[in-house]
Motif scaffolding. Structure first.
Motif, PDB file in Angstrom:
ATOM      1  N   ALA A  22       0.813  -1.213   0.000  1.00 17.75           N
ATOM      2  CA  ALA A  22       0.000   0.000   0.000  1.00 17.75           C
ATOM      3  C   ALA A  22       0.846   1.262   0.000  1.00 17.75           C
ATOM      4  O   ALA A  22       0.462   2.268  -0.607  1.00 17.75           O
ATOM      5  CB  ALA A  22      -0.925  -0.008   1.217  1.00 17.75           C
ATOM      6  N   ARG A  23       2.002   1.223   0.649  1.00 20.80           N
ATOM      7  CA  ARG A  23       2.829   2.433   0.793  1.00 20.80           C
ATOM      8  C   ARG A  23       3.835   2.619  -0.341  1.00 20.80           C
ATOM      9  O   ARG A  23       4.256   3.743  -0.606  1.00 20.80           O
ATOM     10  CB  ARG A  23       3.576   2.391   2.124  1.00 20.80           C
ATOM     11  N   THR A  24       4.245   1.533  -0.973  1.00 25.33           N
ATOM     12  CA  THR A  24       5.312   1.625  -1.972  1.00 25.33           C
ATOM     13  C   THR A  24       4.881   1.093  -3.333  1.00 25.33           C
ATOM     14  O   THR A  24       4.873   1.822  -4.324  1.00 25.33           O
ATOM     15  CB  THR A  24       6.563   0.876  -1.477  1.00 25.33           C
ATOM     16  N   HIS A  25       4.517  -0.186  -3.392  1.00 26.19           N
ATOM     17  CA  HIS A  25       4.243  -0.799  -4.688  1.00 26.19           C
ATOM     18  C   HIS A  25       3.083  -0.122  -5.423  1.00 26.19           C
ATOM     19  O   HIS A  25       3.225   0.294  -6.579  1.00 26.19           O
ATOM     20  CB  HIS A  25       3.907  -2.283  -4.516  1.00 26.19           C
ATOM     21  N   ALA A  26       1.930  -0.061  -4.776  1.00 26.73           N
ATOM     22  CA  ALA A  26       0.749   0.462  -5.463  1.00 26.73           C
ATOM     23  C   ALA A  26       0.918   1.916  -5.899  1.00 26.73           C
ATOM     24  O   ALA A  26       0.611   2.244  -7.056  1.00 26.73           O
ATOM     25  CB  ALA A  26      -0.488   0.295  -4.580  1.00 26.73           C
ATOM     26  N   ALA A  74       4.054  -7.580  -9.985  1.00 29.27           N
ATOM     27  CA  ALA A  74       4.843  -7.087  -8.859  1.00 29.27           C
ATOM     28  C   ALA A  74       4.351  -7.826  -7.625  1.00 29.27           C
ATOM     29  O   ALA A  74       3.145  -7.886  -7.374  1.00 29.27           O
ATOM     30  CB  ALA A  74       4.647  -5.584  -8.697  1.00 29.27           C
ATOM     31  N   VAL A  75       5.276  -8.403  -6.872  1.00 25.00           N
ATOM     32  CA  VAL A  75       4.901  -9.245  -5.743  1.00 25.00           C
ATOM     33  C   VAL A  75       5.280  -8.558  -4.441  1.00 25.00           C
ATOM     34  O   VAL A  75       6.425  -8.150  -4.254  1.00 25.00           O
ATOM     35  CB  VAL A  75       5.568 -10.629  -5.826  1.00 25.00           C
ATOM     36  N   ALA A 257      11.759   4.728  -0.704  1.00 23.62           N
ATOM     37  CA  ALA A 257      11.549   3.550  -1.533  1.00 23.62           C
ATOM     38  C   ALA A 257      10.669   3.792  -2.750  1.00 23.62           C
ATOM     39  O   ALA A 257      10.825   3.109  -3.768  1.00 23.62           O
ATOM     40  CB  ALA A 257      10.955   2.429  -0.683  1.00 23.62           C
ATOM     41  N   ALA A 258       9.717   4.724  -2.680  1.00 22.22           N
ATOM     42  CA  ALA A 258       8.753   4.861  -3.774  1.00 22.22           C
ATOM     43  C   ALA A 258       9.428   5.248  -5.085  1.00 22.22           C
ATOM     44  O   ALA A 258       9.150   4.656  -6.143  1.00 22.22           O
ATOM     45  CB  ALA A 258       7.686   5.884  -3.403  1.00 22.22           C
ATOM     46  N   GLU A 259      10.335   6.234  -5.038  1.00 22.04           N
ATOM     47  CA  GLU A 259      11.049   6.621  -6.252  1.00 22.04           C
ATOM     48  C   GLU A 259      11.908   5.468  -6.762  1.00 22.04           C
ATOM     49  O   GLU A 259      11.953   5.175  -7.961  1.00 22.04           O
ATOM     50  CB  GLU A 259      11.932   7.844  -5.998  1.00 22.04           C
TER      51      GLU A 259
END
Length: 302
Positions: A22-26, A74-75, A257-259
């Motif tokens: 929820a915080r990074t991948h999506a 993406a897992v 991490a998001a970038e």
């Protein structure tokens, strides 16, 4: 390899609905202009529906349907659940964007690597420091410079310190495997490309989940690493320092991490379009699992 067209806008699905997803991948998948965020599947359908709605995509109730309708997945699952799903996705022809550690057993990690090889799909294991621009550039600069004699790494997380409110503290696999397996891949993902593969390894336990590693590398250099998730908050921090013919080099800070995850998506697309494996692929993830398993066994033996 199942090559993606250079002009194709690939469909990528997300498997997993926890805090990391929820915080990074999506958010990273939703923001990436080069892909179509195809949908979300999770072991809890209600969580998948909630995350999909928040991300402007759809929830899938059947994992096999998601895999059939995607070019890549993406897992974001616990490591050993990830390994089973990743091998299944590879056999369905999906390129793989995976989390670290790939798995916590060598057998499971090897199954993923071999499934990806057999299916001819690209894979990338998201070790943050290999994809954050600041640290990725630094790693390549130090690898090119060479001449390193020793390296010192410390990753002191305070996830389990008194008063911690991190959502990741509730993760059963992190509680079970500790800093060795959670932050160890980050450190190794820097040391190996700069100093070479590990030729010998020793390990010892410290307080709580702390592990101390001593490594020898193919370049002739040696390195030490201290890894924990239980440090006092005032002691928390991460650092990697190289010493050698060029002097001293310190790992720079990075912006989160998001970038970095967006750059990992780019890396997967490049590998899938060119057929050239990325250095941080499932085979590299397997090597990390081998090293972490050896460290765990040696530390337990005292």
């Amino acid at each position: 390899m199942a090559i993606l067209s250079a002009h194709q806008r690939p469909r990528i699905g997300l498997v997993g609905t926890g805090p990391w997803a929820a915080r990074t991948h999506a958010p990273a998948l939703a923001a990436h202009e080069g892909i179509e965020f195809a949908g979300v599947w999770g072991r809890r359908p209600e969580a998948a529906a909630e995350l999909a709605a928040a991300s402007g995509t759809r929830a899938y109730e059947d994992l096999d349907v998601l895999l059939a309708e995607c070019d890549a997945v993406a897992v974001a699952l616990p490591p050993d659940v990830q390994a089973t799903v990743a091998a299944r996705a590879a056999r369905a022809g999906c390129h793989l964007l995976l989390d670290k550690p790939l798995a916590t057993t060598v057998t499971a990690a090897r199954e993923v690597a071999e499934a990806a090889d057999k299916a001819g799909v690209a894979s990338v294991v998201f070790c943050t420091l290999r994809f954050a621009p600041e640290t990725a550039r630094w790693i390549e600069e130090q690898r090119a410079a060479g001449g390193w004699y020793v390296a010192e790494a410390r990753w002191l997380g305070s996830l389990y310190a008194p008063g911690s409110e991190s959502p990741y503290a509730a993760s059963p696999w992190r509680r079970d495997k500790g800093g060795l397996w959670d932050v160890g891949p980050h450190v190794l993902s820097v040391l190996l490309p700069v100093l070479g593969d590990v030729t010998s390894l020793t390990a010892a336990r410290g307080p709580e989940d702390t592990h101390h590693l001593v490594l020898r590398h193919t370049s002739g250099a040696s390195s030490t690493a201290t890894l924990t998730l239980s440090a006092p908050p005032a002691a928390a921090g991460a650092s990697i320092t190289l010493h050698g013919a060029a002097g001293r080099a310190d790992l720079p800070g990075w912006n989160g991490a998001a970038e970095a995850y967006g750059h990992a998506v780019d890396a997967l697309l490049a590998a899938a379009r060119t057929g050239t494996p990325h250095p941080c692929d499932a085979r590299f993830g397997l090597r990390l699992t081998e090293l972490l398993t050896e460290a765990e066994v040696r530390a337990a033996a005292g």
